[in-house]
Enzyme design. Structure first.
Site, PDB file in Angstrom:
ATOM      1  N   GLU A  81       0.848  -1.194   0.000  1.00 17.60           N
ATOM      2  CA  GLU A  81       0.000   0.000   0.000  1.00 17.60           C
ATOM      3  C   GLU A  81       0.882   1.241   0.000  1.00 17.60           C
ATOM      4  OE1 GLU A  81      -2.962   0.455   3.103  1.00 17.60           O
ATOM      5  OE2 GLU A  81      -3.790   2.164   2.013  1.00 17.60           O
ATOM      6  N   CYS A 133      -6.739   1.672   2.217  1.00 16.94           N
ATOM      7  CA  CYS A 133      -7.486   2.943   2.251  1.00 16.94           C
ATOM      8  C   CYS A 133      -7.013   3.895   1.161  1.00 16.94           C
ATOM      9  CB  CYS A 133      -7.322   3.600   3.610  1.00 16.94           C
ATOM     10  SG  CYS A 133      -7.997   2.631   4.953  1.00 16.94           S
ATOM     11  N   ASN A 185     -12.012  -1.734  -1.053  1.00 16.62           N
ATOM     12  CA  ASN A 185     -11.279  -2.130   0.152  1.00 16.62           C
ATOM     13  C   ASN A 185     -12.113  -1.807   1.379  1.00 16.62           C
ATOM     14  OD1 ASN A 185      -8.758  -2.745   1.773  1.00 16.62           O
ATOM     15  ND2 ASN A 185      -9.161  -0.627   2.412  1.00 16.62           N
ATOM     16  N   GLU A 186     -12.399  -2.800   2.162  1.00 17.38           N
ATOM     17  CA  GLU A 186     -13.121  -2.619   3.447  1.00 17.38           C
ATOM     18  C   GLU A 186     -14.409  -1.814   3.263  1.00 17.38           C
ATOM     19  OE1 GLU A 186     -10.312  -1.029   6.277  1.00 17.38           O
ATOM     20  OE2 GLU A 186      -9.402  -2.993   6.608  1.00 17.38           O
TER      21      GLU A 186
END
Ligand code: AHR
Length: 657
Positions: A60, A267, A385-386
């Protein structure tokens, strides 16, 4: 009386003997109970293949993992765009050399690059002669890179920039040491006003005369006039295969033998707001033309030199399958309604075409123009993502899912919704599972997937780590809990396809998230204990899982697993047994491997990760305080007794002779 005494004596003697026998028996029983045994079934019949893809990495753009990290570009904010396209005033960390009597520095929007219009305007008021003489060192700007540039003696650095000038140009490009002291290399660019009346690309190769880990790139002049600068880059020439990756950091990744790489977030993919999310199209094509963007989750600017193409290249260089995570119209704070998400679906389809389309296709041709006519091996994509709990996720997900399935039936699609405890309510090939928790909870989660349905999509444990006070900035305790968790994942690798730790990297100057697997600054690096635990699992991908039975009544918490694997370069076969002692006591363990003829001999290598204190960490001062220690023995039989240190993970490699 005498006979009573004799009887009494006999009885006492008998009682003594009986007590001795009872005690001995009890002692034997106690001893037997305390013995910890591990029996591994290595017979061919019982092994189960572990997925080829089981262990990989998750990259990331967080903690300056890429910009100021793996991506070797030394200049930070090379296009002076860091304030964003609508606020062209933030030139940080560029710094002015000179004062208001000698130079005026500002940004304007006169760049020759359409997607990043901001340029730096230097109005030089002083000269080498006349009333206003420039200081000896000249005036201009310098860039300190990402907390100092690492310049090493004898190494070459290519500096490229774009320049325009109203007068004849006399611009010195230098690498200068700590605090502006010491000239490590320099070159002077000269030309007439006509030569530089329009934007001109300049390239110069600097060879360092000395080493300084905290250097800066400086552009100075002592000639009156107005100069514009844009897209200033300084690249070390010793990057991995010339692909732009900082070689030592690349090698630390390579040592993990990752079977996949999930990128670019996290994130980072979502953004706090959609306008700041990672958009692949803005990160491809010539580096000079990329606008860069402000990542508002981790709060820093990236020039996007490490863009979508470079991530795919990184995967290829590592021999890892790329797993592209794209934004599905959901950020932390805003969402695109499902009725309006089709442009983003098309963007994802275009991204897949860029990665693997024919070189004659629209986006495949851009990839080819960037130097990679062959397709990249993109086989997996993750939708967001999430984001599972977000209102628009399911609706948006289905739009992406159906469009990708139709256009690319072979691509595996990963959902954000956790299917470990109940079936997913939508189609998916895999589901994401993330866990950040304390050490005890992580260790206990080794059993999480024991209860998961054996049908339906498999799990991608794409982010896991012990966090909080148990972890500090990377403790042994955290790593051991993770080792226990990973053993549990290995045991459940019939329902788990992929596993990766998070985050992978941290620049020690910008710890946005701790702990991390690899810590670095401009020139040094080390693995945290969590990094070293991952190394103990690198042979598990594609290996054969062997059933094993651990019997113990110990007060130490223990967990073990066994695999058989082949070192194909050396054509040697091994059985690897890993045991975590998650307790404060030393443990004696009897290990036996069933399935070999009596008298079978093995070579045995024992690798132990432990330390004096369970909260011990590595650091720049002590980078190898907590690293695996290896010892070897020859002609070992299939039954051994071993001592497990308190709070340790031990890996035994039995080489089958
Ligand atoms: O790994 C750090 C962050 O943790 C990731 O960006 C996110 O996916 C998770 O919340």
């Amino acid at each position: 009386m005498g006979s009573l005494k004799a009887l009494c004596n006999v009885s006492l003697l008998q009682l003594f003997i009986v007590l001795c026998l009872v005690f001995q028996c009890f002692a034997t029983r106690r001893h037997a109970d305390l013995r910890t045994t591990l029996v591994v079934d290595a017979s061919d019949a019982t092994g189960r293949p572990i997925p080829e893809t089981l262990f990989g990495i998750f990259f990331e753009e967080i903690n300056h993992a890429g910009a100021g990290g793996l991506w070797a570009e030394l200049v930070s904010n090379r296009g002076f765009e860091a304030g964003g396209p609508n606020t062209p005033s933030n030139i940080d960390p560029w710094t002015i050399i000179g004062n208001e009597s000698s130079i005026i520095v500002e940004t304007d929007r006169t760049s020759c690059f359409d997607r990043n219009k901001v340029a730096l305007r230097l109005e030089v008021l002083c000269d080498s002669e006349g009333d206003n003489i420039c200081p000896n060192e000249g005036v201009g700007v310098y860039n300190p890179g990402f907390w100092g540039m690492n310049i090493e003696q004898g190494k070459k650095y290519k500096v490229i920039f774009y320049v325009r000038s109203t007068e004849s140009l006399n611009l010195t490009v230098s690498l200068i040491g700590t605090n502006g002291v010491g000239n490590l290399a320099s070159s002077t660019i000269t030309g007439t006003a006509a030569d530089f009346s329009s934007w001109t690309k300049v390239e110069t190769l600097l060879v360092a005369k000395a080493t300084d880990h905290n250097s800066r790139l400086q552009l100075t002049t002592n000639t009156k006039g107005v100069i514009w600068l844009d897209q200033v880059s300084a690249m070390p020439q010793d990057t991995y295969k010339g692909h732009g990756f900082r070689t030592e950091l690349f090698e630390m990744l390579s040592a993990l033998k990752p079977k996949f790489i999930r990128f670019p977030g996290g994130c980072f993919v979502e953004g706090e707001w959609l306008r700041n999310a990672f958009r692949w199209k803005a990160t491809v094509g010539p580096w000079e033309e990329r606008p860069g963007h402000f990542g508002d989750v981790w709060m820093y600017w990236t020039d996007d030199g490490l863009g979508y193409f470079e991530f795919l290249q990184l995967a290829e260089d590592l021999g890892a399958i790329p797993i592209w995570v794209f934004n599905n119209g959901v950020s932390h704070n805003d969402e695109v309604d499902t009725s309006a998400v089709l442009p983003l679906v098309q963007e994802a389809l275009d991204g897949i075409e860029f990665a693997r389309g024919d070189p004659t296709s629209k986006w495949g041709s851009l990839r080819a123009a960037m130097g990679h006519p062959e397709p990249f091996d993109l086989r997996y994509v993750a939708v967001g993502n999430e984001d599972c709990g977000k209102p628009k996720y399911r609706g948006n997900y289905l739009k992406f899912y159906h469009a990708i399935r139709t256009a690319y039936p072979d691509i595996q699609i990963i959902s954000n919704c956790d299917g470990s405890s109940r079936a997913l309510d939508h189609p998916a090939d895999m589901y994401d599972y993330h866990v950040y928790t304390n050490a005890n909870d992580m260790f206990s989660r080794a059993n999480t997937f024991d209860r998961t349905s054996r049908n339906g999509p498999k799990a991608f444990v794409s982010e896991y780590a012990v966090t909080g006070k148990d972890a500090g900035t990377g403790s042994l305790l955290a790593a051991l809990a993770e080792a226990g968790f990973l053993i549990g994942l290995e045991k459940n690798s019939d329902v788990i396809e992929m596993v990766s730790y998070a985050p992978l990297f941290v620049n020690a100057n910008d710890r946005r998230w701790i702990p991390d697997a690899i810590v670095f600054d401009s020139y040094q690096m080390y693995g945290t204990p969590s990094y070293w635990v991952q190394k103990l699992f690198v042979e598990s991908s594609g290996a054969t899982f062997l059933p094993s039975t651990l019997n113990t009544t110990s007060s130490n918490q223990l967990i073990a697993s066994a695999i058989s694997w082949k070192d194909s370069t050396e054509n040697k076969n091994y059985i690897r047994i890993k045991v975590v002692n998650f307790g404060r006591g030393t443990e004696t363990i009897d290990i036996s491997i069933d399935g070999f003829p009596v008298g079978q001999q093995f070579g045995c290598t024992k690798t132990v990760l432990t330390s004096d204190n369970v909260m011990d960490e590595n650091s720049f001062a002590q980078p190898t305080k907590v690293v695996p220690q290896t010892s070897s023995a020859v002609n070992v039989e299939s039954k051994i007794q071993a001592i497990l240190s308190p709070f340790s993970v031990t890996s035994f490699d039995f080489l089958i002779l």
